[in-house]
Design a protein around this motif. Sequence first.
Motif, short mmCIF file in Angstrom:
data_model
loop_
_atom_site.label_atom_id
_atom_site.label_comp_id
_atom_site.label_asym_id
_atom_site.label_seq_id
_atom_site.Cartn_x
_atom_site.Cartn_y
_atom_site.Cartn_z
N THR A 47 75.69 -74.52 6.48
CA THR A 47 76.33 -75.39 7.23
C THR A 47 76.71 -74.85 8.54
OG1 THR A 47 77.18 -76.50 5.25
CG2 THR A 47 78.48 -76.98 7.27
N VAL A 48 76.41 -75.53 9.65
CA VAL A 48 76.97 -75.07 10.95
C VAL A 48 77.76 -76.36 11.52
CG1 VAL A 48 75.81 -74.31 13.23
CG2 VAL A 48 74.71 -73.86 11.11
N ILE A 49 78.88 -75.62 11.96
CA ILE A 49 79.85 -76.57 12.76
C ILE A 49 79.73 -75.97 14.20
CG2 ILE A 49 82.09 -77.43 12.93
CD1 ILE A 49 82.26 -76.76 9.97
N LEU A 50 79.85 -77.26 15.01
CA LEU A 50 79.79 -76.79 16.53
C LEU A 50 80.68 -77.76 17.14
CD1 LEU A 50 75.73 -77.46 17.00
CD2 LEU A 50 76.92 -75.17 16.82
N GLY A 51 81.52 -76.80 18.02
CA GLY A 51 82.73 -77.36 18.80
C GLY A 51 82.74 -76.94 20.25
N GLY A 52 83.57 -77.76 21.03
CA GLY A 52 83.71 -77.19 22.40
C GLY A 52 84.76 -78.09 23.25
N SER A 53 85.25 -77.89 24.32
CA SER A 53 86.23 -78.66 24.91
C SER A 53 85.66 -79.24 25.99
CB SER A 53 87.29 -77.96 25.22
OG SER A 53 86.92 -76.65 25.98
N ILE A 54 86.09 -80.46 26.67
CA ILE A 54 85.56 -81.12 27.68
C ILE A 54 86.27 -80.94 28.94
CG2 ILE A 54 85.27 -83.52 28.48
CD1 ILE A 54 83.36 -82.71 25.99
N TYR A 55 85.55 -80.38 29.94
CA TYR A 55 86.01 -80.12 31.34
C TYR A 55 85.23 -80.81 32.15
CZ TYR A 55 88.63 -76.25 29.46
OH TYR A 55 89.71 -75.55 28.75
N TYR A 56 85.96 -81.74 32.98
CA TYR A 56 85.37 -82.35 33.98
C TYR A 56 84.16 -83.51 33.52
CZ TYR A 56 87.60 -78.91 36.76
OH TYR A 56 88.31 -78.02 37.44
N GLY A 57 84.59 -83.88 32.15
CA GLY A 57 83.76 -84.77 31.46
C GLY A 57 82.61 -84.26 30.64
N LYS A 58 82.41 -82.90 30.65
CA LYS A 58 81.23 -82.33 29.92
C LYS A 58 81.72 -81.03 29.32
CE LYS A 58 77.97 -83.70 33.49
NZ LYS A 58 76.71 -83.07 34.16
N ILE A 59 81.01 -81.04 28.28
CA ILE A 59 81.26 -79.67 27.28
C ILE A 59 80.78 -78.30 28.03
CG2 ILE A 59 78.95 -79.68 26.20
CD1 ILE A 59 80.68 -79.19 23.39
N GLN A 60 80.88 -77.56 27.65
CA GLN A 60 80.69 -75.97 28.52
C GLN A 60 79.30 -75.89 28.41
OE1 GLN A 60 83.15 -76.12 26.08
NE2 GLN A 60 85.04 -75.02 27.15
N LYS A 61 78.61 -75.32 29.41
CA LYS A 61 77.17 -75.02 29.38
C LYS A 61 76.65 -74.11 28.42
CE LYS A 61 77.08 -71.09 32.78
NZ LYS A 61 76.38 -70.84 34.02
N GLN A 62 77.41 -73.03 27.95
CA GLN A 62 76.98 -72.11 26.92
C GLN A 62 76.61 -73.02 25.52
OE1 GLN A 62 79.80 -72.00 28.70
NE2 GLN A 62 80.07 -69.92 29.56
N MET A 63 77.62 -74.09 25.19
CA MET A 63 77.35 -74.81 24.10
C MET A 63 76.09 -76.11 24.38
SD MET A 63 77.82 -75.74 20.80
CE MET A 63 79.59 -74.82 20.57
#
Length: 159
Positions: A47-63
Amino acid sequence: MKTIIIYTSKYGCTEKAAYLLKNQLGEETEVVNLMLAKEPALERYDTVILGGSIYYGKIQKQMMEFTSKYQNELSKKRVGLFICAGAKGEQAAQELKSSFPEKLYDQSITKEVFGDEIYEEKFTLIDRLVLRMVKGKSMSVNGLSKETIERFALAIKKR
């Protein structure tokens, strides 16, 4: 069943959410911040859970880069997706959907918006100015939803 939470967090909200989720899932769950660590080898996990935060309407480029690069490997896993964002309703749903490749989004067993927390003291000057313009004088936030995190964890455990 081995589980990993892979996330991106610039100011700490998504990191806090990832560890709250880990606590719900148990000690066997590993947690990796893509912005600070090497990309993990996915073959070790069911199982892989992926998450990130939204900055300026987008998720971080690393994700975005990670999900694009490992899309084939992720298609063979149980996947859960989450974002930390201040948006509500349809806007939040759209931010979640646009944060991940469509195929990955469609195959995920659960997906949620966990809410947001703002740690203004950690922000860069530019981010503080933008935040004040967007939020106005009120810096209030809704906070992370522990109920949503618990619901997400139950959905991961159930299947």
